[in-house]
Design a protein around this motif. Structure first.
Motif, PDB file in Angstrom:
ATOM      1  N   THR A  11      53.540 -44.285  28.381  1.00 44.16           N
ATOM      2  CA  THR A  11      54.366 -45.192  27.588  1.00 44.16           C
ATOM      3  C   THR A  11      55.094 -44.354  26.546  1.00 44.16           C
ATOM      4  N   PRO A  12      56.207 -44.856  26.021  1.00 46.20           N
ATOM      5  CA  PRO A  12      56.864 -44.107  24.941  1.00 46.20           C
ATOM      6  C   PRO A  12      55.932 -43.873  23.749  1.00 46.20           C
ATOM      7  N   GLN A  13      55.067 -44.842  23.468  1.00 42.49           N
ATOM      8  CA  GLN A  13      54.140 -44.680  22.343  1.00 42.49           C
ATOM      9  C   GLN A  13      53.203 -43.502  22.555  1.00 42.49           C
ATOM     10  N   PHE A  14      52.778 -43.277  23.806  1.00 40.22           N
ATOM     11  CA  PHE A  14      51.937 -42.126  24.124  1.00 40.22           C
ATOM     12  C   PHE A  14      52.655 -40.834  23.749  1.00 40.22           C
ATOM     13  N   CYS A  15      53.938 -40.748  24.094  1.00 41.24           N
ATOM     14  CA  CYS A  15      54.712 -39.535  23.803  1.00 41.24           C
ATOM     15  C   CYS A  15      54.956 -39.370  22.310  1.00 41.24           C
ATOM     16  N   PHE A  16      55.320 -40.457  21.639  1.00 41.70           N
ATOM     17  CA  PHE A  16      55.624 -40.360  20.213  1.00 41.70           C
ATOM     18  C   PHE A  16      54.382 -40.115  19.372  1.00 41.70           C
ATOM     19  N   SER A  17      53.225 -40.442  19.907  1.00 43.55           N
ATOM     20  CA  SER A  17      51.979 -40.088  19.240  1.00 43.55           C
ATOM     21  C   SER A  17      51.662 -38.655  19.665  1.00 43.55           C
ATOM     22  N   THR A  18      52.290 -37.718  18.995  1.00 42.47           N
ATOM     23  CA  THR A  18      52.227 -36.322  19.442  1.00 42.47           C
ATOM     24  C   THR A  18      50.819 -35.749  19.392  1.00 42.47           C
ATOM     25  N   VAL A  19      49.968 -36.285  18.543  1.00 37.84           N
ATOM     26  CA  VAL A  19      48.579 -35.817  18.505  1.00 37.84           C
ATOM     27  C   VAL A  19      47.887 -36.170  19.819  1.00 37.84           C
ATOM     28  N   VAL A  20      48.100 -37.387  20.308  1.00 36.03           N
ATOM     29  CA  VAL A  20      47.493 -37.818  21.569  1.00 36.03           C
ATOM     30  C   VAL A  20      48.065 -37.010  22.726  1.00 36.03           C
ATOM     31  N   LEU A  21      49.375 -36.802  22.710  1.00 34.26           N
ATOM     32  CA  LEU A  21      50.026 -36.015  23.756  1.00 34.26           C
ATOM     33  C   LEU A  21      49.459 -34.602  23.810  1.00 34.26           C
ATOM     34  N   SER A  93      57.301 -34.366  31.969  1.00 30.80           N
ATOM     35  CA  SER A  93      58.572 -34.891  32.490  1.00 30.80           C
ATOM     36  C   SER A  93      58.881 -36.253  31.880  1.00 30.80           C
ATOM     37  N   TYR A  94      57.875 -37.115  31.841  1.00 26.16           N
ATOM     38  CA  TYR A  94      58.070 -38.442  31.273  1.00 26.16           C
ATOM     39  C   TYR A  94      58.448 -38.348  29.799  1.00 26.16           C
ATOM     40  N   CYS A  95      57.711 -37.546  29.049  1.00 25.41           N
ATOM     41  CA  CYS A  95      57.996 -37.423  27.614  1.00 25.41           C
ATOM     42  C   CYS A  95      59.344 -36.756  27.366  1.00 25.41           C
ATOM     43  N   SER A  96      59.769 -35.895  28.271  1.00 25.11           N
ATOM     44  CA  SER A  96      61.101 -35.299  28.171  1.00 25.11           C
ATOM     45  C   SER A  96      62.175 -36.374  28.337  1.00 25.11           C
ATOM     46  N   LEU A  97      61.954 -37.295  29.262  1.00 23.72           N
ATOM     47  CA  LEU A  97      62.890 -38.415  29.429  1.00 23.72           C
ATOM     48  C   LEU A  97      62.902 -39.318  28.203  1.00 23.72           C
ATOM     49  N   VAL A  98      61.734 -39.569  27.633  1.00 23.81           N
ATOM     50  CA  VAL A  98      61.649 -40.399  26.428  1.00 23.81           C
ATOM     51  C   VAL A  98      62.409 -39.723  25.282  1.00 23.81           C
ATOM     52  N   ALA A  99      62.288 -38.397  25.192  1.00 27.01           N
ATOM     53  CA  ALA A  99      62.933 -37.661  24.100  1.00 27.01           C
ATOM     54  C   ALA A  99      64.452 -37.662  24.218  1.00 27.01           C
ATOM     55  N   THR A 100      64.972 -37.806  25.438  1.00 33.66           N
ATOM     56  CA  THR A 100      66.423 -37.795  25.623  1.00 33.66           C
ATOM     57  C   THR A 100      67.010 -39.200  25.720  1.00 33.66           C
ATOM     58  N   SER A 101      66.175 -40.214  25.639  1.00 38.72           N
ATOM     59  CA  SER A 101      66.641 -41.602  25.701  1.00 38.72           C
ATOM     60  C   SER A 101      66.892 -42.132  24.298  1.00 38.72           C
ATOM     61  N   PRO A 102      67.753 -43.156  24.172  1.00 37.36           N
ATOM     62  CA  PRO A 102      67.958 -43.778  22.857  1.00 37.36           C
ATOM     63  C   PRO A 102      66.652 -44.390  22.360  1.00 37.36           C
ATOM     64  N   ASP A 103      66.480 -44.392  21.060  1.00 40.22           N
ATOM     65  CA  ASP A 103      65.243 -44.896  20.454  1.00 40.22           C
ATOM     66  C   ASP A 103      65.565 -46.007  19.457  1.00 40.22           C
ATOM     67  N   PRO A 104      65.722 -47.245  19.952  1.00 38.11           N
ATOM     68  CA  PRO A 104      66.053 -48.339  19.031  1.00 38.11           C
ATOM     69  C   PRO A 104      64.896 -48.733  18.119  1.00 38.11           C
ATOM     70  N   ASP A 105      63.678 -48.336  18.456  1.00 35.02           N
ATOM     71  CA  ASP A 105      62.503 -48.726  17.666  1.00 35.02           C
ATOM     72  C   ASP A 105      62.082 -47.664  16.661  1.00 35.02           C
ATOM     73  N   ASP A 106      62.941 -46.693  16.366  1.00 35.05           N
ATOM     74  CA  ASP A 106      62.585 -45.615  15.439  1.00 35.05           C
ATOM     75  C   ASP A 106      62.333 -46.202  14.051  1.00 35.05           C
ATOM     76  N   PRO A 107      61.104 -46.097  13.540  1.00 35.12           N
ATOM     77  CA  PRO A 107      60.784 -46.698  12.244  1.00 35.12           C
ATOM     78  C   PRO A 107      61.455 -45.994  11.060  1.00 35.12           C
ATOM     79  N   GLU A 108      61.920 -44.769  11.248  1.00 32.56           N
ATOM     80  CA  GLU A 108      62.521 -44.037  10.134  1.00 32.56           C
ATOM     81  C   GLU A 108      64.037 -44.021  10.194  1.00 32.56           C
ATOM     82  N   GLN A 144      62.089 -34.487  17.378  1.00 31.25           N
ATOM     83  CA  GLN A 144      60.782 -33.849  17.204  1.00 31.25           C
ATOM     84  C   GLN A 144      60.030 -33.797  18.530  1.00 31.25           C
ATOM     85  N   LEU A 145      60.078 -34.892  19.282  1.00 33.89           N
ATOM     86  CA  LEU A 145      59.400 -34.938  20.578  1.00 33.89           C
ATOM     87  C   LEU A 145      60.013 -33.931  21.544  1.00 33.89           C
ATOM     88  N   ALA A 146      61.335 -33.809  21.543  1.00 32.87           N
ATOM     89  CA  ALA A 146      61.998 -32.850  22.431  1.00 32.87           C
ATOM     90  C   ALA A 146      61.546 -31.423  22.110  1.00 32.87           C
TER      91      ALA A 146
END
Length: 197
Positions: A11-21, A93-108, A144-146
């Motif tokens: 999930t995108p959340q898995f990737c954005f939680s870089t500690v878990v990744l 590969s999945y997290c690379s796709l997440v990093a290059t996709s638009p992020d409308p839910d970015d909290p910052e 940051q994820l990229a």
């Protein structure tokens, strides 16, 4: 035999939680690649003739690089090594796709925009403080994820190369194909559903 790494739910959340990744990648590498010598030693067949009591009365060097039979090596590669590498490749590969996709839910996103607006309104007198014109905006979490994915892909290449050298040495592989070629060949031999692509 060691168990292969299991692909976590992506999930995108898995990737954005870089500690878990990073924890997933670290645990997978430590159970398979970092302990490759121990994993291969576990495949070696003990002395077939039984225990020789005189072997403890003399001091001698053991041959650390004793060869393992080809069937055991191939089974280890097919059932443990390559599936673990594939799981890590799928995650990266999945997290690379997440990093290059638009992020409308970015909290910052709102905070970054506010900082940029504040910087535009700032009056700078470089004679008083030549460093006051500097502005370092926050990176988006996709940036940051990229960066993390690029770093981890570099680490993955180094780890796989080192592991493959040890496997080739211990398994007596005369062809010594590159790990990329061996992994690609394994992928071709599997059903698409088996490697979860």
């Amino acid at each position: 035999m060691t168990q292969p790494s299991v692909l976590p739910p992506l999930t995108p959340q898995f990737c954005f939680s870089t500690v878990v990744l990073r924890d997933f990648l670290r645990l997978s590498r430590s159970s398979i690649d970092d302990t490759i010598t121990q994993n291969l030693n576990a495949l070696a067949t003990p002395a077939k003739a039984g225990f020789d009591p005189t072997s403890t009365s003399r001091l001698g060097t053991r041959s650390v690089s004793r060869q393992i039979d080809a069937a055991s090596c191939q089974a280890f590669k097919d059932k443990v090594l390559f599936p673990s590498w594939q799981a890590r490749s799928d995650v990266l590969s999945y997290c690379s796709l997440v990093a290059t996709s638009p992020d409308p839910d970015d909290p910052e996103a709102a905070l970054r925009e506010a900082e940029k607006e504040k910087n535009r309104e700032k009056v700078v007198d470089e004679r008083l403080d030549p460093y006051s014109a500097r502005f370092f905006p926050r990176e988006a979490r996709t940036e940051q994820l990229a960066m993390i994915v690029r770093q981890e892909m570099g680490v993955e290449n180094i780890v796989r190369s080192r592991t493959w050298d040890i496997v080739g040495e211990r398994c007596g592989d005369s062809t010594r194909a590159a790990w990329q070629d061996a992994l690609a060949e394994w992928r071709k031999s599997k059903e698409p559903s088996e490697i979860r692509r």
